[in-house]
Scaffold this motif. Structure first.
Motif, PDB file in Angstrom:
ATOM      1  N   PRO A 178       0.810  -1.308   0.000  1.00  0.00           N
ATOM      2  CA  PRO A 178       0.004  -0.048  -0.054  1.00  0.00           C
ATOM      3  C   PRO A 178       0.888   1.211   0.131  1.00  0.00           C
ATOM      4  CG  PRO A 178      -0.365  -1.082   2.223  1.00  0.00           C
ATOM      5  CD  PRO A 178       0.578  -1.866   1.255  1.00  0.00           C
ATOM      6  N   THR A 179       2.307   1.106   0.724  1.00  0.00           N
ATOM      7  CA  THR A 179       3.114   2.236   0.598  1.00  0.00           C
ATOM      8  C   THR A 179       4.432   2.075  -0.022  1.00  0.00           C
ATOM      9  OG1 THR A 179       3.676   1.813   2.791  1.00  0.00           O
ATOM     10  CG2 THR A 179       1.707   3.463   2.463  1.00  0.00           C
ATOM     11  N   PRO A 180       5.019   2.943  -0.384  1.00  0.00           N
ATOM     12  CA  PRO A 180       6.647   2.567  -0.780  1.00  0.00           C
ATOM     13  C   PRO A 180       7.431   2.508   0.344  1.00  0.00           C
ATOM     14  CG  PRO A 180       6.121   4.980  -1.047  1.00  0.00           C
ATOM     15  CD  PRO A 180       4.736   4.331  -0.725  1.00  0.00           C
ATOM     16  N   TYR A 181       8.426   1.703  -0.123  1.00  0.00           N
ATOM     17  CA  TYR A 181       9.468   1.667   0.908  1.00  0.00           C
ATOM     18  C   TYR A 181       9.965   2.940   1.235  1.00  0.00           C
ATOM     19  CZ  TYR A 181       9.953  -3.241  -0.375  1.00  0.00           C
ATOM     20  OH  TYR A 181       9.956  -4.783  -0.642  1.00  0.00           O
ATOM     21  N   GLU A 182      10.299   3.200   2.433  1.00  0.00           N
ATOM     22  CA  GLU A 182      10.928   4.314   3.194  1.00  0.00           C
ATOM     23  C   GLU A 182      12.151   4.670   1.935  1.00  0.00           C
ATOM     24  OE1 GLU A 182      13.184   5.451   6.934  1.00  0.00           O
ATOM     25  OE2 GLU A 182      10.915   4.960   7.247  1.00  0.00           O
ATOM     26  N   ASP A 183      12.937   3.769   1.579  1.00  0.00           N
ATOM     27  CA  ASP A 183      14.173   4.108   0.641  1.00  0.00           C
ATOM     28  C   ASP A 183      13.963   3.750  -0.664  1.00  0.00           C
ATOM     29  OD1 ASP A 183      14.129   1.511   1.362  1.00  0.00           O
ATOM     30  OD2 ASP A 183      15.899   1.261   2.065  1.00  0.00           O
ATOM     31  N   ALA A 184      12.821   3.832  -1.102  1.00  0.00           N
ATOM     32  CA  ALA A 184      12.297   3.474  -2.578  1.00  0.00           C
ATOM     33  C   ALA A 184      13.287   4.220  -3.664  1.00  0.00           C
ATOM     34  CB  ALA A 184      10.905   3.654  -2.854  1.00  0.00           C
ATOM     35  N   VAL A 230       8.670  -1.288  -8.814  1.00  0.00           N
ATOM     36  CA  VAL A 230       9.046  -0.814  -7.298  1.00  0.00           C
ATOM     37  C   VAL A 230       8.287   0.624  -6.987  1.00  0.00           C
ATOM     38  CG1 VAL A 230      10.808  -0.362  -5.506  1.00  0.00           C
ATOM     39  CG2 VAL A 230      10.856  -2.687  -6.976  1.00  0.00           C
ATOM     40  N   TRP A 231       8.753   1.602  -8.151  1.00  0.00           N
ATOM     41  CA  TRP A 231       8.499   2.827  -7.944  1.00  0.00           C
ATOM     42  C   TRP A 231       7.091   2.823  -8.057  1.00  0.00           C
ATOM     43  CZ3 TRP A 231      11.030   6.650  -5.644  1.00  0.00           C
ATOM     44  CH2 TRP A 231      10.596   7.895  -6.154  1.00  0.00           C
ATOM     45  N   ASN A 232       6.311   2.638  -8.872  1.00  0.00           N
ATOM     46  CA  ASN A 232       4.997   2.830  -9.318  1.00  0.00           C
ATOM     47  C   ASN A 232       3.931   2.001  -8.654  1.00  0.00           C
ATOM     48  OD1 ASN A 232       5.074   4.950 -11.432  1.00  0.00           O
ATOM     49  ND2 ASN A 232       6.567   3.393 -12.298  1.00  0.00           N
ATOM     50  N   TYR A 233       4.262   0.780  -8.091  1.00  0.00           N
ATOM     51  CA  TYR A 233       3.290  -0.039  -7.622  1.00  0.00           C
ATOM     52  C   TYR A 233       3.557  -0.637  -6.330  1.00  0.00           C
ATOM     53  CZ  TYR A 233       1.367   0.017 -12.356  1.00  0.00           C
ATOM     54  OH  TYR A 233       0.719   0.391 -13.400  1.00  0.00           O
ATOM     55  N   HIS A 234       4.822   0.167  -5.778  1.00  0.00           N
ATOM     56  CA  HIS A 234       5.353  -0.417  -4.521  1.00  0.00           C
ATOM     57  C   HIS A 234       5.661  -1.927  -4.455  1.00  0.00           C
ATOM     58  CE1 HIS A 234       4.420   3.461  -3.978  1.00  0.00           C
ATOM     59  NE2 HIS A 234       3.049   3.260  -3.965  1.00  0.00           N
ATOM     60  N   VAL A 235       5.952  -2.749  -5.447  1.00  0.00           N
ATOM     61  CA  VAL A 235       6.242  -4.161  -5.333  1.00  0.00           C
ATOM     62  C   VAL A 235       7.207  -4.644  -4.344  1.00  0.00           C
ATOM     63  CG1 VAL A 235       7.164  -6.100  -6.723  1.00  0.00           C
ATOM     64  CG2 VAL A 235       5.566  -4.405  -7.701  1.00  0.00           C
ATOM     65  N   GLN A 236       6.837  -5.709  -3.683  1.00  0.00           N
ATOM     66  CA  GLN A 236       7.753  -6.160  -2.684  1.00  0.00           C
ATOM     67  C   GLN A 236       8.806  -6.814  -3.372  1.00  0.00           C
ATOM     68  OE1 GLN A 236       4.672  -8.429  -0.802  1.00  0.00           O
ATOM     69  NE2 GLN A 236       4.806  -7.165   0.952  1.00  0.00           N
ATOM     70  N   LEU A 237      10.010  -6.720  -2.550  1.00  0.00           N
ATOM     71  CA  LEU A 237      11.237  -7.551  -3.118  1.00  0.00           C
ATOM     72  C   LEU A 237      11.625  -8.354  -2.182  1.00  0.00           C
ATOM     73  CD1 LEU A 237      13.241  -4.399  -4.756  1.00  0.00           C
ATOM     74  CD2 LEU A 237      11.904  -6.161  -5.905  1.00  0.00           C
ATOM     75  N   PRO A 238      12.477  -9.425  -2.256  1.00  0.00           N
ATOM     76  CA  PRO A 238      12.853 -10.400  -1.265  1.00  0.00           C
ATOM     77  C   PRO A 238      13.721  -9.768  -0.336  1.00  0.00           C
ATOM     78  CG  PRO A 238      13.145 -11.346  -3.556  1.00  0.00           C
ATOM     79  CD  PRO A 238      12.870  -9.938  -3.757  1.00  0.00           C
ATOM     80  N   GLU A 239      13.323  -9.998   1.037  1.00  0.00           N
ATOM     81  CA  GLU A 239      14.327  -9.312   2.193  1.00  0.00           C
ATOM     82  C   GLU A 239      15.589  -9.618   1.959  1.00  0.00           C
ATOM     83  OE1 GLU A 239      13.378  -7.294   4.493  1.00  0.00           O
ATOM     84  OE2 GLU A 239      11.463  -7.362   3.405  1.00  0.00           O
TER      85      GLU A 239
END
Length: 127
Positions: free
Chosen positions: A28-34, A86-95
């Motif tokens: 729902p929200t971007p990574y803080e460091d997107a 990642v930028w437009n849809y805040h897609v999750q990446l592997p930890e």
């Protein structure tokens, strides 16, 4: 070598079993460091370059130049359009990938030619 953003819409079946649909990995929200994460993704070492553009799989009508290209940081590979998702849809990446990005202070490690050649062979074998 692992795949960051291993979603069924973005990778061919020979690469293995995808994590699922990219639609299931939006936040729902971007990574803080997107911004820094997307810069890291854009700065990867070229493994396989594709001229042209790829269409947004979410159907926005936007395209990403070089989206089908494959980049690496000597350990992980990802598509050239992963930054867009990642930028437009805040897609999750592997930890594990995010830890590597952050541990490297958002700087792609210097090229490891031997490792990149092995990655390129792997990519070529699965295209």
């Amino acid at each position: 070598m692992r795949i960051a953003g291993f979603f069924q819409e973005l990778w061919a079946p020979p690469f293995g079993k995808a994590a699922g649909s990219v639609r299931d990995f939006t936040r729902p929200t971007p990574y803080e460091d997107a911004k820094k994460i997307t810069e890291y993704l854009l700065a990867g070492h070229d493994i396989f370059s594709v001229m042209g553009s790829s269409e947004d799989v979410f159907g926005s009508g936007k395209t990403v130049l070089g989206g089908d290209s494959i980049l690496s940081d000597n350990e992980w590979i990802w598509r050239g359009d992963l930054w867009f998702y990642v930028w437009n849809y805040h897609v999750q990446l592997p930890e594990e990938f995010l830890k590597r990005v952050r541990d490297n202070n958002y700087r792609t490690p210097a090229e490891d030619e031997i490792q990149l050649v092995e990655i390129a062979k792997y990519v070529q074998a699965n295209l």
